[in-house]
Write an enzyme that holds these catalytic residues in place. Structure first.
Site, mmCIF file in Angstrom:
data_model
loop_
_atom_site.group_PDB
_atom_site.id
_atom_site.type_symbol
_atom_site.label_atom_id
_atom_site.label_comp_id
_atom_site.label_asym_id
_atom_site.label_seq_id
_atom_site.Cartn_x
_atom_site.Cartn_y
_atom_site.Cartn_z
ATOM 1 C CD GLN A 145 3.216 5.715 2.749
ATOM 2 O OE1 GLN A 145 2.254 5.175 2.225
ATOM 3 N NE2 GLN A 145 4.196 5.033 3.336
ATOM 4 C CB CYS A 164 5.091 1.992 7.777
ATOM 5 S SG CYS A 164 4.586 3.447 6.862
ATOM 6 C CG LEU A 165 6.598 1.030 1.833
ATOM 7 C CD1 LEU A 165 5.974 1.372 0.491
ATOM 8 C CD2 LEU A 165 7.727 0.026 1.665
ATOM 9 C CG HIS A 199 -0.774 1.017 7.223
ATOM 10 N ND1 HIS A 199 0.072 0.592 8.230
ATOM 11 C CD2 HIS A 199 -0.012 1.772 6.385
ATOM 12 C CE1 HIS A 199 1.287 1.090 8.012
ATOM 13 N NE2 HIS A 199 1.268 1.801 6.896
ATOM 14 C CD GLU A 200 -1.248 2.603 2.615
ATOM 15 O OE1 GLU A 200 -0.866 3.792 2.474
ATOM 16 O OE2 GLU A 200 -0.462 1.682 2.903
ATOM 17 C CG HIS A 207 0.284 6.539 5.646
ATOM 18 N ND1 HIS A 207 1.411 7.081 6.216
ATOM 19 C CD2 HIS A 207 0.554 5.221 5.463
ATOM 20 C CE1 HIS A 207 2.318 6.133 6.383
ATOM 21 N NE2 HIS A 207 1.821 4.997 5.939
ATOM 22 N N GLY A 212 0.844 -1.182 0.000
ATOM 23 C CA GLY A 212 0.000 0.000 0.000
ATOM 24 C C GLY A 212 0.883 1.237 0.000
#
Length: 161
Positions: A55, A93-94, A135-136, A139, A50
């Site tokens: 991000q 997480c990225l 999660h997204e 963000h 995702g």
């Protein structure tokens, strides 16, 4: 475009700001298609499942995700309902590289938003996909998984999790 991470204080500040709603009237279909393609490519090259627009430094309310060989691009997403049933699972997480922690999330999610054509969509998702969507959306609300996790731990290099 590059992936924003919390190791850079300016980037973390940006990650913690809620992005502007996506205005379909400001973009051509070709530009939207290119945005989705770029986000998907960055997500895949980063070994992600995702990716939200903020991000990668874009002040846009949208995310892409992929699970079970199905790809999603959702604009202006809103979670309208969460199930009472919840479960714990380790997340990473990225934007928070080499860190993992257990996060408690709803097992099912009802989400509204728009597809890449500007068509209103409503989705009911469960399991791992529900976790990805939560999660997204976090963000896009300026929150990171580290705000909700317990037992945050760092993993360096190729150590096993």
């Amino acid at each position: 475009m590059k992936l924003f991470t919390v190791s850079n204080k300016e980037e973390e500040k940006f990650l913690r700001k809620k992005p502007a709603d996506f205005d379909f009237s400001k973009y051509s279909k070709k530009e939207i298609k290119e945005l989705v393609k770029t986000m998907r490519t960055i997500m895949k090259l980063s070994d992600g499942i995702g990716l939200s627009a903020n991000q990668i430094g874009l002040n846009l309310n949208c995310f892409v995700a992929e699970a079970d060989n199905k790809f999603y691009a959702i604009f202006n997403p809103q979670i309208i309902k969460l199930s009472k049933e919840r479960d714990d699972m380790e997340e990473g997480c990225l934007s928070v590289p080499d860190s993992f922690g257990v996060v408690n999330r709803a097992e099912r999610v009802w989400l509204e938003g728009f597809d890449s054509n500007g068509k209103k969509i409503k989705l009911k998702v469960w399991g791992f996909l529900a976790r990805i969507f939560q999660h997204e959306v976090d963000h896009l609300n300026g929150a990171l998984f580290t705000d909700k996790c317990k037992d945050l731990r760092e993993v360096k290099g190729n150590e096993s999790r």
